[in-house]
Scaffold this active site. Structure first.
Site, mmCIF file in Angstrom:
data_model
loop_
_atom_site.group_PDB
_atom_site.id
_atom_site.type_symbol
_atom_site.label_atom_id
_atom_site.label_comp_id
_atom_site.label_asym_id
_atom_site.label_seq_id
_atom_site.Cartn_x
_atom_site.Cartn_y
_atom_site.Cartn_z
ATOM 1 N N CYS A 254 32.333 -3.190 -21.311
ATOM 2 C CA CYS A 254 32.218 -4.141 -22.427
ATOM 3 C C CYS A 254 33.492 -4.984 -22.564
ATOM 4 C CB CYS A 254 31.939 -3.409 -23.733
ATOM 5 S SG CYS A 254 30.237 -2.834 -23.903
ATOM 6 N N HIS B 175 10.415 0.676 -24.641
ATOM 7 C CA HIS B 175 11.811 0.247 -24.771
ATOM 8 C C HIS B 175 11.896 -1.177 -25.304
ATOM 9 C CE1 HIS B 175 10.387 -1.174 -20.886
ATOM 10 N NE2 HIS B 175 11.242 -2.167 -21.023
ATOM 11 N N GLU B 176 10.726 -1.739 -25.696
ATOM 12 C CA GLU B 176 10.694 -3.142 -26.131
ATOM 13 C C GLU B 176 10.099 -3.155 -27.535
ATOM 14 O OE1 GLU B 176 9.387 -6.483 -23.228
ATOM 15 O OE2 GLU B 176 7.695 -6.231 -24.571
ATOM 16 N N CYS C 40 28.782 -1.379 -26.789
ATOM 17 C CA CYS C 40 29.729 -0.660 -27.662
ATOM 18 C C CYS C 40 30.943 -1.509 -28.007
ATOM 19 C CB CYS C 40 30.152 0.653 -27.021
ATOM 20 S SG CYS C 40 31.366 0.471 -25.689
ATOM 21 N N ARG D 223 25.766 6.023 -21.319
ATOM 22 C CA ARG D 223 24.960 6.000 -20.091
ATOM 23 C C ARG D 223 24.516 7.403 -19.664
ATOM 24 N NH1 ARG D 223 21.657 5.254 -16.884
ATOM 25 N NH2 ARG D 223 20.785 4.297 -18.693
ATOM 26 N N CYS E 101 12.991 -6.936 -24.316
ATOM 27 C CA CYS E 101 13.081 -6.797 -22.860
ATOM 28 C C CYS E 101 12.657 -8.078 -22.148
ATOM 29 C CB CYS E 101 12.276 -5.602 -22.340
ATOM 30 S SG CYS E 101 12.461 -5.405 -20.549
ATOM 31 N N CYS F 74 34.051 0.063 -24.297
ATOM 32 C CA CYS F 74 34.184 0.711 -22.989
ATOM 33 C C CYS F 74 34.788 -0.281 -21.985
ATOM 34 C CB CYS F 74 32.836 1.231 -22.491
ATOM 35 S SG CYS F 74 31.700 -0.061 -21.948
ATOM 36 N N ARG G 51 1.545 -9.981 -21.926
ATOM 37 C CA ARG G 51 2.160 -8.923 -22.723
ATOM 38 C C ARG G 51 1.171 -8.385 -23.743
ATOM 39 N NH1 ARG G 51 5.539 -7.302 -20.212
ATOM 40 N NH2 ARG G 51 7.692 -7.054 -20.855
ATOM 41 N N CYS H 295 5.824 -2.886 -21.303
ATOM 42 C CA CYS H 295 6.440 -3.569 -20.159
ATOM 43 C C CYS H 295 6.071 -2.823 -18.878
ATOM 44 C CB CYS H 295 7.952 -3.590 -20.360
ATOM 45 S SG CYS H 295 8.929 -4.123 -18.966
ATOM 46 N N HIS H 296 6.129 -3.533 -17.769
ATOM 47 C CA HIS H 296 5.814 -2.935 -16.472
ATOM 48 C C HIS H 296 6.681 -1.704 -16.193
ATOM 49 C CE1 HIS H 296 3.584 -4.017 -12.746
ATOM 50 N NE2 HIS H 296 4.276 -2.974 -12.353
ATOM 51 N N THR H 297 7.906 -1.708 -16.700
ATOM 52 C CA THR H 297 8.801 -0.576 -16.426
ATOM 53 C C THR H 297 8.294 0.709 -17.083
ATOM 54 O OG1 THR H 297 10.558 -2.210 -16.340
ATOM 55 C CG2 THR H 297 11.235 0.086 -16.424
ATOM 56 N N CYS I 239 27.077 -1.633 -20.387
ATOM 57 C CA CYS I 239 27.899 -0.746 -21.223
ATOM 58 C C CYS I 239 27.749 0.706 -20.749
ATOM 59 C CB CYS I 239 27.420 -0.875 -22.669
ATOM 60 S SG CYS I 239 28.196 0.249 -23.821
HETATM 61 P P1 NAD Z 1 3.816 -7.975 -14.124
HETATM 62 O O1 NAD Z 1 2.967 -6.937 -13.502
HETATM 63 O O2 NAD Z 1 3.402 -8.578 -15.414
HETATM 64 O O3 NAD Z 1 3.990 -9.186 -13.084
HETATM 65 C C1 NAD Z 1 4.175 -9.039 -11.704
HETATM 66 C C2 NAD Z 1 3.549 -10.248 -11.023
HETATM 67 O O4 NAD Z 1 3.863 -10.179 -9.628
HETATM 68 C C3 NAD Z 1 2.021 -10.301 -11.120
HETATM 69 O O5 NAD Z 1 1.615 -11.562 -11.600
HETATM 70 C C4 NAD Z 1 1.557 -10.044 -9.698
HETATM 71 O O6 NAD Z 1 0.339 -10.717 -9.404
HETATM 72 C C5 NAD Z 1 2.718 -10.592 -8.899
HETATM 73 N N1 NAD Z 1 2.817 -10.060 -7.533
HETATM 74 C C6 NAD Z 1 2.562 -8.804 -7.098
HETATM 75 N N2 NAD Z 1 2.756 -8.708 -5.779
HETATM 76 C C7 NAD Z 1 3.173 -9.924 -5.362
HETATM 77 C C8 NAD Z 1 3.529 -10.459 -4.095
HETATM 78 N N3 NAD Z 1 3.520 -9.708 -2.986
HETATM 79 N N4 NAD Z 1 3.902 -11.755 -4.033
HETATM 80 C C9 NAD Z 1 3.907 -12.526 -5.146
HETATM 81 N N5 NAD Z 1 3.556 -12.077 -6.377
HETATM 82 C C10 NAD Z 1 3.199 -10.794 -6.479
HETATM 83 O O7 NAD Z 1 5.287 -7.349 -14.251
HETATM 84 P P2 NAD Z 1 6.471 -7.847 -15.190
HETATM 85 O O8 NAD Z 1 6.344 -7.238 -16.529
HETATM 86 O O9 NAD Z 1 6.606 -9.320 -15.102
HETATM 87 O O10 NAD Z 1 7.710 -7.128 -14.478
HETATM 88 C C11 NAD Z 1 8.133 -7.574 -13.209
HETATM 89 C C12 NAD Z 1 9.181 -6.632 -12.646
HETATM 90 O O11 NAD Z 1 10.376 -6.712 -13.406
HETATM 91 C C13 NAD Z 1 8.789 -5.166 -12.670
HETATM 92 O O12 NAD Z 1 9.242 -4.573 -11.469
HETATM 93 C C14 NAD Z 1 9.559 -4.620 -13.840
HETATM 94 O O13 NAD Z 1 9.783 -3.231 -13.739
HETATM 95 C C15 NAD Z 1 10.834 -5.401 -13.723
HETATM 96 N N6 NAD Z 1 11.701 -5.505 -14.888
HETATM 97 C C16 NAD Z 1 13.036 -5.586 -14.669
HETATM 98 C C17 NAD Z 1 13.921 -5.716 -15.715
HETATM 99 C C18 NAD Z 1 15.394 -5.823 -15.470
HETATM 100 O O14 NAD Z 1 16.146 -5.788 -16.429
HETATM 101 N N7 NAD Z 1 15.835 -5.981 -14.246
HETATM 102 C C19 NAD Z 1 13.425 -5.758 -17.026
HETATM 103 C C20 NAD Z 1 12.049 -5.687 -17.215
HETATM 104 C C21 NAD Z 1 11.194 -5.565 -16.144
HETATM 105 O O1 DAO Z 2 24.101 1.167 -16.633
HETATM 106 O O2 DAO Z 2 23.911 2.101 -14.725
HETATM 107 C C1 DAO Z 2 23.425 1.603 -15.719
HETATM 108 C C2 DAO Z 2 21.905 1.545 -15.800
HETATM 109 C C3 DAO Z 2 21.463 0.679 -16.910
HETATM 110 C C4 DAO Z 2 19.991 0.685 -16.996
HETATM 111 C C5 DAO Z 2 19.462 -0.700 -16.973
HETATM 112 C C6 DAO Z 2 18.083 -0.704 -16.465
HETATM 113 C C7 DAO Z 2 17.671 -2.063 -16.054
HETATM 114 C C8 DAO Z 2 16.545 -2.084 -15.108
HETATM 115 C C9 DAO Z 2 15.299 -1.632 -15.704
HETATM 116 C C10 DAO Z 2 14.794 -2.556 -16.695
HETATM 117 C C11 DAO Z 2 13.596 -2.105 -17.307
HETATM 118 C C12 DAO Z 2 13.251 -2.628 -18.575
HETATM 119 ZN ZN ZN Z 3 30.339 -0.531 -23.750
#
Ligand code: NAD
Ligand code: DAO
Ligand code: ZN
Length: 369
Positions: free
Chosen positions: A98, A62-63, A92, A110, A169, A95, A364, A40-42, A106
């Site tokens: 939850c 993480h996935e 859990c 943490r 994820c 907490c 992916r 994943c991107h993260t 949760c």
């Molecule tokens: P990815 O790299 O596969 O996709 C990102 C897309 O954004 C690409 O297609 C890219 O071309 C496009 N992009 C880049 N700059 C841009 C712009 N200025 N305008 C429009 N499009 C643009 O990444 P992903 O795996 O899809 O992840 C996306 C984001 O989500 C990452 O920041 C990742 O860390 C985050 N994420 C968050 C959670 C969460 O729980 N909140 C979970 C997983 C991933």
């Molecule tokens: O509970 O305070 C908290 C933090 C939980 C971590 C969740 C992370 C979500 C954002 C990152 C996603 C990447 C896969």
């Molecule tokens: Zn909990």
């Protein structure tokens, strides 16, 4: 025991495939044989040193999806042989968070999860006698890993690991952002910024929930056909329009979108997403994880006039409860996963998966052990 794993020894360096020592599960923990893991991107953010909480050396990932091989004392909810998906957001069920039912964040483990260790404050991984950190409580870039019992979701046994891992994820985050966080109503108009592994799942979640317009915004034209494949109705490349992107999107959606989703992690895009919302009620959901230290801004009048800024982690999903249901949706054909798995790699090829992501060539990549 020994386990083959990809270690991040330091930021900005390729992962190294080594044999690690792994201690067995302690009380309340389980040993899982990881069968497949998504990149994943993260994970890439952390490896690129953009995540302030990145710890080294660590086993990233993480996935994933795998099979429980051993359980520690006191474990009651899973047994050896059960198929599971590791959860970076545990559940859990005890907490304050939850029991509130107001959030999926949760809190029970943490503090230790954020420090890269198990709930007793120690790591199960070591290399040449030195501890190696866990990552997001999961460390799925290892053939075997140890997790707290509350951080695994038991899933049906007929779900293929190389697809189910993505539910750990990307799929849950995107689909859940629409259903759990936005609680999107049928007929809504939405805009998705960033059509990668997360944005495409927002699109398929919106289609499943009966959206009207699904506008995709991406700087990469190759993403147009990807978006259309999952239900996108309009595509906008910000680099190819005349004038201001927000004005263009507000005109396209006749006043702004009911819901917008940032799936880029770019704070300038987050502002565009908020401002492309409909005056009076539009909600913008931040999914993208921004680089450490970045801040978001807008004019307060945007909120005074009714736009709402929200964020979501893991799509608001309560892992042990919701993940098995999403696996069912996949197995019943309600959502698709297979076409998004663009590359299947061996553990030795894991760095290629990061290169493909950086080059925008994959949706992916999945490593199969
Ligand atoms: P990815 O790299 O596969 O996709 C990102 C897309 O954004 C690409 O297609 C890219 O071309 C496009 N992009 C880049 N700059 C841009 C712009 N200025 N305008 C429009 N499009 C643009 O990444 P992903 O795996 O899809 O992840 C996306 C984001 O989500 C990452 O920041 C990742 O860390 C985050 N994420 C968050 C959670 C969460 O729980 N909140 C979970 C997983 C991933
Ligand atoms: O509970 O305070 C908290 C933090 C939980 C971590 C969740 C992370 C979500 C954002 C990152 C996603 C990447 C896969
Ligand atoms: Zn909990």
């Amino acid at each position: 025991m020994k386990t083959r794993a990809a270690i991040a020894f330091e930021a900005k360096k390729p992962l190294e495939i080594v044999e690690l020592d792994l201690e067995g599960p302690k009380d309340g923990e389980v040993l899982v044989e990881i069968m497949a893991t998504g990149i994943c991107h993260t994970d890439a953010y952390t490896l690129d040193g953009l995540d302030s909480e990145g710890l080294f050396p660590s086993v990233l990932g993480h996935e994933g999806a795998g099979i429980v091989r051993e359980v520690g004392k006191g474990v009651t909810s899973v047994k050896p042989g059960d198929h599971v998906i590791p959860l970076y957001t545990p559940e859990c069920r005890q907490c304050k968070t939850c029991t509130s039912q107001k959030s999926n964040l949760c809190t029970s483990i943490r503090a230790t999860q954020g420090k890269g260790v198990m709930p007793d404050g120690t790591s199960r991984f070591s290399y040449k006698g030195q501890p190696v950190y866990h990552y997001m409580g999961c460390s799925t870039f290892s053939n075997f890993t140890v997790l707290p019992e509350i951080a695994v979701a038991k899933i049906r046994e007929d779900a293929p690991f190389d697809k189910a891992c993505y539910i750990g994820c990307g799929v849950t985050t995107g689909v859940g952002a629409v259903i759990n966080t936005a609680k999107m109503e049928p007929g809504a108009n939405i805009i998705v910024f960033g059509l990668g592994g997360i944005g495409l799942n927002v699109i398929q979640g919106a289609k499943l929930a009966g959206a009207n317009m699904i506008v995709g915004v991406d700087v990469n034209n190759d993403k147009k056909s990807w978006g259309e494949r999952f239900g996108m109705t309009h595509f906008v490349n910000p680099r190819e329009i005349d004038g201001d992107l927000v004005a263009h999107l507000v005109a396209l959606t006749e006043g702004g979108a009911d819901y917008t989703f940032d799936c880029t992690g770019n704070t300038d895009v987050m502002r565009q997403a908020l401002e492309a919302c409909h005056r009076g009620w539009g909600e913008s959901i931040i999914i993208g994880v921004a680089e450490a230290g970045k801040e978001i801004s807008t004019r307060p009048f945007q909120l005074v006039t009714g736009r709402v800024w929200k964020g979501t982690a893991f799509g608001g999903a309560r892992g042990r409860t919701d993940v098995p249901k999403i696996v069912d949706w996949y197995m019943d054909g309600k959502i698709e996963i297979d076409p998004m798995i663009t590359h299947v790699l061996s553990l030795e090829e894991i760095n290629k998966g990061f290169d493909l992501m950086h080059d925008g060539k994959s949706i992916r990549s999945v490593v199969v052990f």
